[in-house]
Scaffold this active site. Structure first.
Site, mmCIF file in Angstrom:
data_model
loop_
_atom_site.group_PDB
_atom_site.id
_atom_site.type_symbol
_atom_site.label_atom_id
_atom_site.label_comp_id
_atom_site.label_asym_id
_atom_site.label_seq_id
_atom_site.Cartn_x
_atom_site.Cartn_y
_atom_site.Cartn_z
ATOM 1 N N ASN A 211 -29.129 -55.585 -45.799
ATOM 2 C CA ASN A 211 -28.911 -56.643 -44.812
ATOM 3 C C ASN A 211 -28.517 -56.075 -43.461
ATOM 4 O OD1 ASN A 211 -27.698 -58.212 -47.612
ATOM 5 N ND2 ASN A 211 -29.422 -59.057 -46.481
ATOM 6 N N GLY A 240 -28.120 -63.426 -54.770
ATOM 7 C CA GLY A 240 -29.462 -63.964 -54.944
ATOM 8 C C GLY A 240 -30.094 -64.478 -53.669
ATOM 9 N N ASP A 266 -18.764 -60.575 -49.149
ATOM 10 C CA ASP A 266 -19.021 -61.053 -47.786
ATOM 11 C C ASP A 266 -18.644 -62.530 -47.676
ATOM 12 O OD1 ASP A 266 -19.743 -60.555 -45.145
ATOM 13 O OD2 ASP A 266 -21.830 -61.113 -45.444
#
Length: 364
Positions: A211, A240, A266
């Protein structure tokens, strides 16, 4: 209450045939089961509660919006009620004064059970890979960050700093590592060469692998390829939404050393809180299990570490002991902290029991 378990992490290994006795809100004993003894409950696994190095908020509170000792205590308490016994509240990109306030709050909160240290995710990131962060305060390593890290480390408070290697440069990485901070690469479009230079300078970790990083190509491995090929630690979000299960499995198989991948949530304010909150003046909403901003882009995660652990087993096919290590043990290795164990008199907020479905099993 006596709880038997298939697996018990005692501090240095998993053992079988043990039971845990609890009394009130504490662990009374850890012992072998006697022949014919009937436990009150049965667990698939019992061990120390989990450790999360990236928690932006919980219980309706964001550290960025409320950089106070009370907010830190609230975030930690919310996570402890969900099986994460140790928490590193995370301050994302902000102006210098807010960073100083968060550092002061961390110093005042230090010693709070479950408070593991402070994660500074920014502002030394690449604006082109900012994700939901504000680009305004971003730039090279500042005197403010240096002073904050130096002061926190002088008080013995663990600190992680996420930065983009191509923005900060190797000298800044070396400065922070020499102060005792754990430097993590993230929100970056660094080349593989820039990434390797940062690793050589003391960067030892990567933030939410995949990410806020460009994808790999056949001729351009970039920071992602360099990260996967390195011996450094790497956090990953297993909700997911941020990373497909196939890509999580691919990264795990590709790492050259074991015990280098760990789970992070996160997590945002919606964990244990309302289904929306404000960040940088924008409303972030929970939609179909994901947190999104007005443009529909991901904005942090709505997941806790127990769910993440269960996802690793059920969706990625990771054996339970390995998934548990990713959530409870490897995060401590990342920060250079001792791995936790079980002991008599331990608060149950620091103990996790999972049933056969890998849901939390009540200990009281």
């Amino acid at each position: 209450m006596l709880i038997a378990a298939d697996l018990v992490w005692t501090g240095d290994r998993f053992e079988r045939g043990l039971g845990v006795e609890t009394a009130g809100s504490h662990l009374r004993a850890l012992r072998p089961l006697a022949p014919g003894e009937t436990p009150d409950r049965h667990a698939a696994l019992i061990g120390p509660a989990l450790s999360d190095l990236q928690v932006n908020g919980s219980g309706g509170v964001m550290l960025n919006s409320d950089p106070t000792p009370e907010a830190i205590a609230h975030i930690v308490a919310t996570q402890r009620a969900r099986g994460t016994g140790w928490v590193m509240p995370t301050l994302i990109t902000c102006e210098p004064e807010r960073m100083r306030r968060a550092a002061k709050a961390a110093a005042n909160a230090w010693g709070l059970p479950g408070f593991l240290g402070l994660h500074l995710e920014g502002p030394h990131l690449n604006p082109d890979r900012r994700g939901t962060h504000s680009a305004g305060p971003m730039g090279p390593l500042s005197d403010t960050t240096r002073a904050v890290v130096r002061d926190l480390r002088a008080q013995g408070i663990p600190v992680m700093v996420t930065l983009a290697p191509e923005i900060a440069g190797p000298e800044a990485v070396r400065d922070l590592a020499d102060m005792g901070a754990v430097v993590s690469g993230g929100h970056s479009a660094a080349t593989a060469e820039q990434t390797r230079a940062a690793l050589a300078a003391g960067m030892s970790c990567f933030t939410h692998l995949y990410n806020a990083m460009p994808p790999m190509t056949s001729r351009g491995p970039g920071i992602l390829g360099a990260a996967i090929n390195s011996d450094a630690y790497a956090g990953i979000i297993a909700d997911g939404h941020h990373v497909s299960w196939e890509m999580v499995a691919l990264a795990l198989r590709a790492r050259p050393l074991p015990d280098r991948m760990f789970l992070v949530s996160d997590a945002m304010a919606t964990i244990g809180g309302p289904d929306q909150f404000e960040l940088y003046g924008e409303i972030i909403r929970l939609r179909d299990g994901a947190l999104v901003n007005a443009a529909g882009a991901l904005a942090g995660a709505h997941v806790d570490l127990v769910t993440s652990l269960r996802n690793m087993v059920t969706h990625v096919g990771v054996p339970l002991p390995e998934a548990y290590a990713m959530a409870a043990l490897v995060p401590r290795d990342v920060m250079g902290l001792p791995r936790p164990g079980l002991r008599e008199g331990q608060p149950l907020a620091e103990v996790l029991a999972l049933d056969a479905a890998l849901e939390r099993l009540p200990l009281e």
